[in-house]
Design an enzyme around this catalytic site. Structure first.
Site, PDB file in Angstrom:
ATOM      1  N   LEU A 189       0.850  -1.187   0.000  1.00  0.00           N
ATOM      2  CA  LEU A 189       0.000   0.000   0.000  1.00  0.00           C
ATOM      3  C   LEU A 189       0.888   1.240   0.000  1.00  0.00           C
ATOM      4  O   LEU A 189       1.574   1.523   0.982  1.00  0.00           O
ATOM      5  CB  LEU A 189      -0.918  -0.003   1.218  1.00  0.00           C
ATOM      6  CG  LEU A 189      -1.789  -1.258   1.389  1.00  0.00           C
ATOM      7  CD1 LEU A 189      -2.699  -1.117   2.594  1.00  0.00           C
ATOM      8  CD2 LEU A 189      -2.603  -1.533   0.129  1.00  0.00           C
ATOM      9  N   ALA A 190       0.887   1.953  -1.119  1.00  0.00           N
ATOM     10  CA  ALA A 190       1.785   3.104  -1.260  1.00  0.00           C
ATOM     11  C   ALA A 190       1.101   4.250  -1.989  1.00  0.00           C
ATOM     12  O   ALA A 190       1.735   4.989  -2.740  1.00  0.00           O
ATOM     13  CB  ALA A 190       3.046   2.681  -2.012  1.00  0.00           C
ATOM     14  N   ALA A 191      -0.201   4.409  -1.748  1.00  0.00           N
ATOM     15  CA  ALA A 191      -0.959   5.414  -2.486  1.00  0.00           C
ATOM     16  C   ALA A 191      -1.220   6.690  -1.696  1.00  0.00           C
ATOM     17  O   ALA A 191      -1.683   7.672  -2.257  1.00  0.00           O
ATOM     18  CB  ALA A 191      -2.296   4.833  -2.955  1.00  0.00           C
ATOM     19  N   GLY A 192      -0.935   6.674  -0.415  1.00  0.00           N
ATOM     20  CA  GLY A 192      -1.232   7.841   0.414  1.00  0.00           C
ATOM     21  C   GLY A 192      -0.381   9.048   0.045  1.00  0.00           C
ATOM     22  O   GLY A 192       0.775   8.913  -0.369  1.00  0.00           O
ATOM     23  N   ARG A 208       1.519  14.718   6.166  1.00  0.00           N
ATOM     24  CA  ARG A 208       2.234  15.059   7.396  1.00  0.00           C
ATOM     25  C   ARG A 208       3.744  15.151   7.196  1.00  0.00           C
ATOM     26  O   ARG A 208       4.465  15.677   8.041  1.00  0.00           O
ATOM     27  CB  ARG A 208       1.900  14.049   8.493  1.00  0.00           C
ATOM     28  CG  ARG A 208       0.546  14.308   9.165  1.00  0.00           C
ATOM     29  CD  ARG A 208       0.275  13.311  10.264  1.00  0.00           C
ATOM     30  NE  ARG A 208      -0.150  12.024   9.742  1.00  0.00           N
ATOM     31  CZ  ARG A 208      -0.358  10.940  10.491  1.00  0.00           C
ATOM     32  NH1 ARG A 208      -0.136  10.991  11.792  1.00  0.00           N
ATOM     33  NH2 ARG A 208      -0.767   9.809   9.946  1.00  0.00           N
ATOM     34  N   ASP A 257       5.313   2.442   3.905  1.00  0.00           N
ATOM     35  CA  ASP A 257       6.049   3.339   4.812  1.00  0.00           C
ATOM     36  C   ASP A 257       6.531   2.611   6.056  1.00  0.00           C
ATOM     37  O   ASP A 257       6.717   3.210   7.105  1.00  0.00           O
ATOM     38  CB  ASP A 257       5.177   4.539   5.196  1.00  0.00           C
ATOM     39  CG  ASP A 257       3.894   4.141   5.922  1.00  0.00           C
ATOM     40  OD1 ASP A 257       3.678   2.928   6.154  1.00  0.00           O
ATOM     41  OD2 ASP A 257       3.109   5.044   6.273  1.00  0.00           O
ATOM     42  N   TYR A 317      39.572  21.953 -20.255  1.00  0.00           N
ATOM     43  CA  TYR A 317      38.307  22.452 -20.790  1.00  0.00           C
ATOM     44  C   TYR A 317      38.500  23.794 -21.476  1.00  0.00           C
ATOM     45  O   TYR A 317      39.083  24.719 -20.895  1.00  0.00           O
ATOM     46  CB  TYR A 317      37.315  22.583 -19.630  1.00  0.00           C
ATOM     47  CG  TYR A 317      35.905  22.973 -20.003  1.00  0.00           C
ATOM     48  CD1 TYR A 317      35.223  22.317 -21.034  1.00  0.00           C
ATOM     49  CD2 TYR A 317      35.245  23.971 -19.295  1.00  0.00           C
ATOM     50  CE1 TYR A 317      33.922  22.668 -21.353  1.00  0.00           C
ATOM     51  CE2 TYR A 317      33.931  24.326 -19.616  1.00  0.00           C
ATOM     52  CZ  TYR A 317      33.280  23.673 -20.640  1.00  0.00           C
ATOM     53  OH  TYR A 317      31.982  24.014 -20.950  1.00  0.00           O
TER      54      TYR A 317
END
Length: 459
Positions: free
Chosen positions: A9-12, A16, A103, A387
């Site tokens: 689950l990594a959609a939030g 904060r 997380d 250079y």
């Protein structure tokens, strides 16, 4: 062998964190949180992994690549809704599915494997990863029945006085029978204050169907830490740092001040290496036996050879040989290759350069876009002028050459084997082998002239 799947689950949005960076991409010891999770899950040998993304989906997929399949949760309507996004990929498959949060970077493959094994051994439809804490305030309590099976999860705000005494909490990581998970998700309601579909409701649904729900307790509460803000991120960093440093020390590495030493997860360090305080070793660096790093050195994606010393210096994307002395205050930039028994001294910068064995660049020099042979001495203040404002050119210094102090080597140019360049020279043409090259104005002394200047100034 039971098939095993993972849903991350990594959609939030991670509001904060107060950051432009997508939450699960915030690094812990140089590696994004989500990458930690994927790395530990990969060690369990899954059949398929699905990551649920929302905000910053493109950025996440760029970081993770083909390590996972991706599904976008267009609207963030709760954890149950997030898991449901993987339905098309997984719903008809037999096996066990673990659901983890992106997380939670500290959970180890050992814990994931133990959760899978416990779930399958118990024959449960769902298993919750739990832990016990001295102060469970704010956490969902895991309530068990007389058979020690999980009866329900009670959120802190909904718990009665007896339930508040329970010290076993829900970590937010679960194993499910895959088909049972997606069947139960169809029955999850959003009839709550937030109007969201919550994954823990699946536990109550399965219990109402007299299905077995179990719990696997991990003894390490710190491992289950979820990172929701910068304070928790710092705690995760400290925990990961301690874990990694202790692993290296147990493998024979001396770390004089573990609290002030930062080593990334992919670093390899051989035994009898000495690491001084303030050192950062990042990326996929390799430090060979008897090497000495620091104090206050930063090593990024480098190999450091046996018995070499890197003191108060920075090195990146380079190869450093054996018995090399670097620093203090040297800068080894990308694509440098430093041979054995060499010395790169104080305030020396080396970039995209090969330096042969037993050569020395002792102080205050810039050596860029160069090929330096073996047993070469480069004096203080030497610059390879590589250079012209548009293109960069190669400087070649062959074996056994000596470059005097404050010399400018205007590339493209070659200093032949065994040659000398006189101090203060600006070399614009190739120097033949075994030659002395002097390229400076002839000195003129005007005796008594200083007195004339002094007298003129008095007037």
């Amino acid at each position: 062998m039971v098939n095993r799947y993972a849903i991350i689950l990594a959609a939030g949005q991670g509001t904060r964190m107060k950051s432009k960076l997508y939450k699960v991409l915030h690094p812990v010891l140089g590696r994004p949180m989500l990458q930690h999770v994927i790395g530990q899950l990969n060690a369990v040998q899954l059949d398929e992994m699905v990551t649920i993304v929302g905000h910053g989906a493109e950025e996440v997929s760029d970081h993770i690549g083909d390590q996972s399949k991706f599904v976008i949760q267009e609207e963030q309507l709760g954890t149950g809704h997030a898991v449901l996004q993987a339905e098309e990929l997984l719903k008809d498959k037999e096996g066990t599915t673990i659901v983890v949060c992106g997380d939670t970077p500290l959970i180890t493959s050992t814990t994931y494997r133990a959760l899978f094994d416990h779930h399958e051994r118990e024959g449960a439809k769902a298993t919750i990863l739990t832990t016990k804490v001295l102060n469970p305030t704010g956490y969902g309590r895991v309530i068990r029945n007389e058979n020690n099976e999980v009866e329900r999860i009670v959120e802190h705000k909904d718990a009665d006085d007896q339930e508040l005494l329970v010290d076993e909490i829900n970590t937010g990581t679960y194993c499910f029978d895959n088909k049972a998970l997606f069947q139960a998700l169809q029955k999850v309601s959003n009839d709550n204050v937030q109007g969201e579909y919550y994954l823990p409701d699946v536990i109550e649904i399965l219990r109402s169907q007299d299905e077995k729900v179990s719990a696997s307790i991990t003894p390490d509460f710190e491992e289950t830490l979820g990172v929701n803000d910068r304070v928790a991120l710092a705690k995760a960093e400290a925990t990961m740092k301690k874990r990694i440093n202790e692993k290296h020390m147990r493998n024979g590495v001396t770390i004089l001040d573990p609290d002030n030493t930062y080593i990334s997860p992919d670093v390899t360090i051989e035994q009898d290496v000495l690491i001084h305080p303030g050192s950062l070793i990042k990326g996929k660096s390799i430090i060979r036996t008897d090497a000495e790093i620091g104090p206050h050195s930063e090593i990024i994606d480098c190999s450091v050879g046996e018995a070499s010393i890197v003191k108060q210096s920075v090195a990146k994307d380079s190869k450093i040989g054996s018995r090399v002395q670097i620093g203090p205050y040297a800068h080894i930039r990308p694509e440098a290759s430093i041979g054995d028994d060499t010395k790169i001294g104080n305030f020396v910068e080396v970039k995209k350069t090969v330096i042969g064995d037993k050569s020395k660049v002792s102080h205050l020099s810039y050596i860029g876009d160069a090929e330096v042979g073996s047993n070469v001495n480069i004096g203080c203040g030497t610059i390879t002028v590589n250079y012209d404002g548009k293109n960069k050119y190669l400087t070649t210094i062959e074996d056994d050459s000596f470059i005097g102090c404050n010399s400018n080597l205007i590339a493209p140019v070659t200093v032949g084997k065994g040659s000398y360049v006189a101090a203060g020279s600006t070399i614009t043409k190739d120097v033949p082998e075994d030659s002395l090259s002097v390229a400076r104005a002839r000195q003129t002394n005007k005796e008594g002239y200083a007195s004339r200047i002094k007298n003129r100034n008095k007037n």
